[in-house]
Design an enzyme around this catalytic site. Structure first.
Site, PDB file in Angstrom:
ATOM      1  N   SER A 133       0.829  -1.214   0.000  1.00  0.00           N
ATOM      2  CA  SER A 133       0.000   0.000   0.000  1.00  0.00           C
ATOM      3  C   SER A 133       0.858   1.256   0.000  1.00  0.00           C
ATOM      4  CB  SER A 133      -0.918   0.033   1.215  1.00  0.00           C
ATOM      5  OG  SER A 133      -1.648   1.241   1.199  1.00  0.00           O
ATOM      6  N   LYS A 188      -4.713  -6.856   3.133  1.00  0.00           N
ATOM      7  CA  LYS A 188      -4.652  -5.705   2.203  1.00  0.00           C
ATOM      8  C   LYS A 188      -6.058  -5.372   1.682  1.00  0.00           C
ATOM      9  CE  LYS A 188      -3.243  -2.371  -0.358  1.00  0.00           C
ATOM     10  NZ  LYS A 188      -3.793  -2.269  -1.631  1.00  0.00           N
ATOM     11  N   HIS A 191      -7.745  -3.481   4.317  1.00  0.00           N
ATOM     12  CA  HIS A 191      -7.162  -2.130   4.288  1.00  0.00           C
ATOM     13  C   HIS A 191      -7.926  -1.288   3.264  1.00  0.00           C
ATOM     14  CE1 HIS A 191      -4.562   0.785   2.223  1.00  0.00           C
ATOM     15  NE2 HIS A 191      -3.913   0.962   3.373  1.00  0.00           N
ATOM     16  N   ASN A 192      -8.122  -1.854   2.085  1.00  0.00           N
ATOM     17  CA  ASN A 192      -8.803  -1.108   1.027  1.00  0.00           C
ATOM     18  C   ASN A 192     -10.266  -0.836   1.373  1.00  0.00           C
ATOM     19  OD1 ASN A 192      -6.349  -1.457  -0.215  1.00  0.00           O
ATOM     20  ND2 ASN A 192      -7.225  -1.898  -2.214  1.00  0.00           N
ATOM     21  N   GLU A 195     -10.218   1.990   3.555  1.00  0.00           N
ATOM     22  CA  GLU A 195      -9.878   3.131   2.684  1.00  0.00           C
ATOM     23  C   GLU A 195     -11.138   3.657   1.952  1.00  0.00           C
ATOM     24  OE1 GLU A 195      -6.412   2.490  -0.065  1.00  0.00           O
ATOM     25  OE2 GLU A 195      -7.910   2.730  -1.634  1.00  0.00           O
TER      26      GLU A 195
HETATM   27  C1  6PG Z   1      -3.141   1.358  -1.801  1.00  0.00           C
HETATM   28  C2  6PG Z   1      -4.436   1.408  -2.580  1.00  0.00           C
HETATM   29  C3  6PG Z   1      -4.333   0.724  -3.903  1.00  0.00           C
HETATM   30  C4  6PG Z   1      -5.676   0.629  -4.603  1.00  0.00           C
HETATM   31  C5  6PG Z   1      -5.986   1.804  -5.384  1.00  0.00           C
HETATM   32  C6  6PG Z   1      -7.239   1.713  -6.246  1.00  0.00           C
HETATM   33  O1  6PG Z   1      -3.208   0.853  -0.690  1.00  0.00           O
HETATM   34  O2  6PG Z   1      -2.103   1.809  -2.285  1.00  0.00           O
HETATM   35  O3  6PG Z   1      -5.426   0.778  -1.828  1.00  0.00           O
HETATM   36  O4  6PG Z   1      -3.828  -0.548  -3.706  1.00  0.00           O
HETATM   37  O5  6PG Z   1      -5.655  -0.423  -5.465  1.00  0.00           O
HETATM   38  O6  6PG Z   1      -6.097   2.893  -4.539  1.00  0.00           O
HETATM   39  O7  6PG Z   1      -8.319   1.097  -5.645  1.00  0.00           O
HETATM   40  P1  6PG Z   1      -9.768   1.272  -6.266  1.00  0.00           P
HETATM   41  O8  6PG Z   1      -9.590   1.405  -7.759  1.00  0.00           O
HETATM   42  O9  6PG Z   1     -10.547   0.056  -5.934  1.00  0.00           O
HETATM   43  O10 6PG Z   1     -10.315   2.526  -5.679  1.00  0.00           O
END
Ligand code: 6PG
Length: 464
Positions: A133, A188, A191-192, A195
């Site tokens: 990430s 991960k 995490h997303n 996010e």
């Molecule tokens: C990170 C992000 C990354 C993610 C993109 C796009 O931790 O660096 O989570 O891995 O893939 O930000 O995600 P989306 O296209 O699903 O918004």
């Protein structure tokens, strides 16, 4: 010619940045990218732009690339998740040897990762599914890394991964072995999911605030929040985004309101549904993105709605801040709860404090609240189990109620704040109306129910 100690396949944005990060740490490195179609010059361009790094060798032939690596070979895949990963693994199998390690650094689905681990284990090849990430800048300066899978494999690559990772507040690497199977990619994925909700909350705040505040003013307010306990990378960049101009226009005004996604938020939500974890904020954020994609429908229906547009924000700024504080706490609570349940379900023995620690720097959701989570999870099972967090969350309850009322009276959708509020109210309510659900189930399907005046192992049916 001396052999490289590490190899990277895939010179996309992330692959290039990780390669430079590793090269800067003085490891001898081989990089590979296919030379087909519009990728014909990728390797040459990369080498010529980065001539200062004499320790990088570039290849467009997989066999020569593999032979340029010292054994046991350590190969990091920085390629799109899904089919491309399977294709590259299958191409590598006849070229590599027992004891070599392959690391998948993309956002692969944890079930696919588990499958690859098992398949490669039968050939005595170690496979790691590692979440990276931090986006492009994180990859270049120090990402947060979540490796899972073969523990033996991790031992072989830990030095390199830990060297290239970001550092936490005590100077330790933001990289730790997460657990077996697809645990690294699962973590991960969560995490997303966290996010997604963090991003959606900021978008909802923007929707409310921009009714009566200039972008400068909103940016200023976000920056001031970012000085205290609310501070986070996403808050910081949003404050910056709001000020960016393209000619006379704010860039934000020129961007089409259709949100993309690469599935990880949806995977988190569906894992929560499967495991029975009420991860309402992640799901609300995923659906909020999906609704934006129905742009044509929205435009069409909006014409049929007669709205009294009220541009005055009838809210105290302090309420906005406190509502945001509550929602972020609930989001973290839900995200960590999902990992806790998954850990027990899959027998992964996840260390939530360590996971919070490697998320304190390098990654997209780094924040002061995450730093607090490192110590919270040393003694508590969940974020809301922490008595200080719990009592401050209950103090914010009235504020989030005011924010939601404001959303309703001004016709602004606040799905993620709504999800946070409903979760908080439900999880702190002694008796919920599930007795009605149980009665209905028993009425139409004789599904039985438990009684409050009987031991819980006994189930009853009423002849309704
Ligand atoms: C990170 C992000 C990354 C993610 C993109 C796009 O931790 O660096 O989570 O891995 O893939 O930000 O995600 P989306 O296209 O699903 O918004």
């Amino acid at each position: 010619m001396s052999k490289s100690i590490f190899g990277i396949i895939g010179l996309g944005v992330m692959g290039k940045s990780i390669s430079l990060n590793i090269a800067e740490k003085r490891f001898n490195l081989s990089v590979y990218n296919r030379a087909e179609g519009n990728e014909k010059h990728v390797v040459n361009d990369f080498l010529s732009i980065n001539q200062t790094f004499k320790n990088i060798k570039g290849f467009t032939d997989l066999d020569t690339f593999v032979n340029s690596l010292e054994q046991p070979r350590k190969i990091l895949l920085m390629i799109p998740a899904g089919k491309p990963v399977d294709i590259v693994i299958n191409k590598l199998i006849p070229l590599i040897s027992e004891g070599d390690v392959i690391i998948d650094g993309g956002n692969s689905h944890y079930i696919n990762t588990k499958r690859s681990i098992e398949m490669l284990k039968s050939k005595n090849i170690d496979f790691l599914g590692a979440g990276f990430s931090g986006g492009e800048a994180g990859a270049r300066k120090g990402p947060s890394i979540m490796p899972g899978g073969s523990k033996e494999g991790y031992k072989k690559v830990s030095k390199i991964l830990e060297t290239l990772a970001a550092r936490d507040f005590q100077g330790n690497p933001c990289c730790t072995y997460i657990g077996p199977e697809g645990a690294g990619h699962y973590v991960k994925m969560v995490h997303n999911g966290i996010e997604y909700a963090e991003m959606q909350l900021l978008a909802e705040l923007f929707a409310l605030m921009s009714r009566s505040m200039s972008y400068e003013k909103i940016s200023e307010m976000f920056s001031s929040w970012n000085q205290g306990s609310l501070s986070s990378y996403l808050l910081e960049i949003t404050a910056e985004i709001l000020l960016k101009k393209d000619g006379d226009h704010y860039v934000i005004d020129l961007i089409l309101d259709k949100a993309g996604n690469k599935r990880t938020g949806a995977w988190s939500s569906s894992s929560a549904l499967e495991l029975g974890v009420p991860n309402t904020m992640m799901s609300a954020s995923v659906f909020a993105r999906y609704i934006t994609s129905f742009k044509d429908k929205r435009v069409e229906f909006s014409k049929r709605i007669e709205v009294q547009s009220n541009s005055i924000l009838n809210l105290k700024f302090e309420d906005l801040k406190r509502a945001y504080q509550l929602a972020r706490i609930v989001n973290y609570h839900q995200g960590f709860e999902l990992m806790s349940v998954a850990s027990k379900h899959f027998n992964w023995n996840l260390n939530l404090s360590e996971i919070a620690r490697i998320w304190t720097n390098g990654c997209i959701i780094k924040s002061t609240l995450m730093e607090n989570c490192v110590s919270i999870f040393r003694s508590s099972e969940s974020v809301l189990d922490d008595s200080i967090i719990f009592s401050s969350t209950s103090e914010y309850e009235q504020s989030i109620a005011s924010v939601l009322k404001e959303g309703i009276s001004t016709r602004i959708a606040l799905p993620c704040f709504q999800a946070a509020y409903n979760y908080w109210i439900s999880i702190t309510t002694n008796r919920l109306p599930a007795n009605i659900i149980q009665a209905q189930r028993d009425y139409f399907g004789a599904h039985t129910y438990q009684r409050i005046d009987s031991p819980l192992h006994k189930f009853f049916h009423t002849n309704w």
